[in-house]
Design an enzyme around this catalytic site. Structure first.
Site, PDB file in Angstrom:
ATOM      1  N   LYS A 227      -3.858   3.058  -9.328  1.00 14.08           N
ATOM      2  CA  LYS A 227      -4.904   2.585  -8.316  1.00 14.08           C
ATOM      3  C   LYS A 227      -6.140   3.182  -8.636  1.00 14.08           C
ATOM      4  O   LYS A 227      -6.340   4.264  -9.545  1.00 14.08           O
ATOM      5  CB  LYS A 227      -4.366   3.128  -6.823  1.00 14.08           C
ATOM      6  N   ARG A 262       6.648   4.231  -5.228  1.00 12.95           N
ATOM      7  CA  ARG A 262       6.384   2.714  -5.496  1.00 12.95           C
ATOM      8  C   ARG A 262       5.484   2.785  -6.876  1.00 12.95           C
ATOM      9  O   ARG A 262       4.353   3.083  -7.063  1.00 12.95           O
ATOM     10  CB  ARG A 262       5.704   1.863  -4.394  1.00 12.95           C
TER      11      ARG A 262
HETATM   12  N1  HH2 Z   1       0.441  -1.130  -2.827  1.00  8.29           N
HETATM   13  C1  HH2 Z   1       0.402  -2.312  -2.960  1.00  8.29           C
HETATM   14  C2  HH2 Z   1       1.182  -3.401  -2.531  1.00  8.29           C
HETATM   15  N2  HH2 Z   1       2.305  -2.870  -1.535  1.00  8.29           N
HETATM   16  N3  HH2 Z   1       3.217  -1.391  -0.507  1.00  8.29           N
HETATM   17  C3  HH2 Z   1       3.577  -0.266  -0.015  1.00  8.29           C
HETATM   18  N4  HH2 Z   1       4.498   0.161   0.612  1.00  8.29           N
HETATM   19  N5  HH2 Z   1       2.670   1.005  -0.375  1.00  8.29           N
HETATM   20  C4  HH2 Z   1       1.722   0.684  -1.472  1.00  8.29           C
HETATM   21  O1  HH2 Z   1       0.966   1.396  -1.604  1.00  8.29           O
HETATM   22  C5  HH2 Z   1       1.495  -0.651  -1.763  1.00  8.29           C
HETATM   23  C6  HH2 Z   1       2.329  -1.464  -1.415  1.00  8.29           C
HETATM   24  C7  HH2 Z   1      -0.568  -2.771  -4.148  1.00  8.29           C
HETATM   25  O2  HH2 Z   1      -0.158  -2.524  -5.410  1.00  8.29           O
HETATM   26  P1  HH2 Z   1       0.276  -3.789  -6.353  1.00  8.29           P
HETATM   27  O3  HH2 Z   1       1.363  -4.472  -5.637  1.00  8.29           O
HETATM   28  O4  HH2 Z   1       0.428  -3.586  -7.713  1.00  8.29           O
HETATM   29  O5  HH2 Z   1      -1.030  -5.019  -6.243  1.00  8.29           O
HETATM   30  P2  HH2 Z   1      -1.431  -6.097  -5.420  1.00  8.29           P
HETATM   31  O6  HH2 Z   1      -1.532  -5.826  -4.224  1.00  8.29           O
HETATM   32  O7  HH2 Z   1      -2.623  -6.355  -6.064  1.00  8.29           O
HETATM   33  O8  HH2 Z   1      -0.412  -6.951  -5.651  1.00  8.29           O
END
Ligand code: HH2
Length: 284
Positions: A227, A262
């Site tokens: 992040k 995660r």
């Molecule tokens: N962060 C993201 C998405 N889902 N769920 C939980 N429980 N906690 C988190 O910190 C979290 C999450 C963001 O990461 P990513 O899925 O890699 O990116 P994007 O939202 O651009 O798909």
């Protein structure tokens, strides 16, 4: 196909004994790190296989990016992205524990029918009033995250009087609503939502004071993987240069009480949390 309760059993037994690793698999064109890499079914299946071989306890399947400024995805499109993928992973890897990263109850419902057993809701089940009923009726595990605002606008000017107290109170309220909807306490995980309506300082404060969130009595899930606050600390490094910084946050998050992490990089994360577990949980 095994029942949701059967699929959750192994996970529940391991929880607290060692840190669970949740591998991220986004079937989106626009996620901030893996966007566009796994939109084709073959590529997504190969990625799932790799993450399982690397030791992922859970695969978190997402069909909507929630990065700052992301455009919302219509329900039908989100289903088209995640449901066939969950079906395919379940058919190929029947023992895989799958989570669906969604704020929409109908997407969650279909994902659970397709083989998922965890609902990961970044809105803490506040965007869709039916979400907790779906969780209660299905017997799924539910991860309830804190967010200030909504992805489109959350990073414009995040403001708190005391970020840890406010996140803690909101998470306590999320858990209470889940209990009232009929979700058993053992089916609730909480997540402070690193990067979701937070400045760099807010994220650091939440991680540092994680024990105060753990004191709510629920397992804590943490998502720091690659992040932007890590890039910021390291002088503006882009997402593909943020692995080492991510591993530092994982080790400390475990020390401060996280039970589930995660991550995008399962192999590296498993190695990091095993060492952290040996130190913090006496888990050799
Ligand atoms: N962060 C993201 C998405 N889902 N769920 C939980 N429980 N906690 C988190 O910190 C979290 C999450 C963001 O990461 P990513 O899925 O890699 O990116 P994007 O939202 O651009 O798909």
């Amino acid at each position: 196909m095994s029942t949701i309760a059967e699929r959750l059993r192994t996970l529940t037994q391991a929880l607290g004994q060692r840190t669970l690793v949740m591998g991220v698999l986004n079937a989106t064109p626009d996620s901030f790190y893996d966007g566009g890499r796994y939109t084709a079914l073959d590529a997504a299946l190969a990625r799932a296989e790799q993450m399982l071989a690397d030791g992922a306890d859970i695969l978190d399947i997402g069909g909507e990016s929630t990065r700052p400024g992301a455009t919302p995805v219509p329900e039908a499109e989100e289903m088209r992205r995640v449901v066939p993928l969950i079906e395919a992973i379940t058919a190929r890897f029947p023992n895989a524990v799958l989570s669906v990263d969604t704020t929409k109850s109908r997407v969650a419902e279909r994902a659970l029918q397709a083989g998922a057993c965890i609902i990961n809701d970044i809105s803490g089940a506040t965007f869709d009033p039916r979400m907790l009923a779906v969780a209660a009726q299905s017997g799924a595990q539910v991860a309830l995250m804190h967010i200030q605002g909504a992805p489109q606008t959350m990073q414009q000017n995040p403001t708190y009087h005391d970020v840890v107290a406010e996140v803690r109170d909101t998470l306590a309220a999320h858990a209470q609503r889940a209990l009232e909807a009929g979700v058993p306490p053992s089916h609730i995980w909480l997540d402070p939502g690193i990067g979701f309506g937070k400045t760099v300082q807010h994220n650091l404060e939440l991680l540092r004071r994680l024990p105060q969130l753990r004191a709510l009595g629920y397992p804590i899930l943490i998502g720091t993987s690659r992040k932007s606050f890590i890039g910021h600390i390291l002088g503006g490094l882009p997402p593909d240069e943020r692995l080492e910084g991510t591993l530092a946050t994982l080790a400390l998050a475990v020390a401060w009480g996280a039970d589930i992490v995660r991550v995008h990089d399962v192999k590296a994360a498993v190695r990091a949390v095993r060492v952290a577990d040996a130190l913090c949980r006496n888990a050799l």
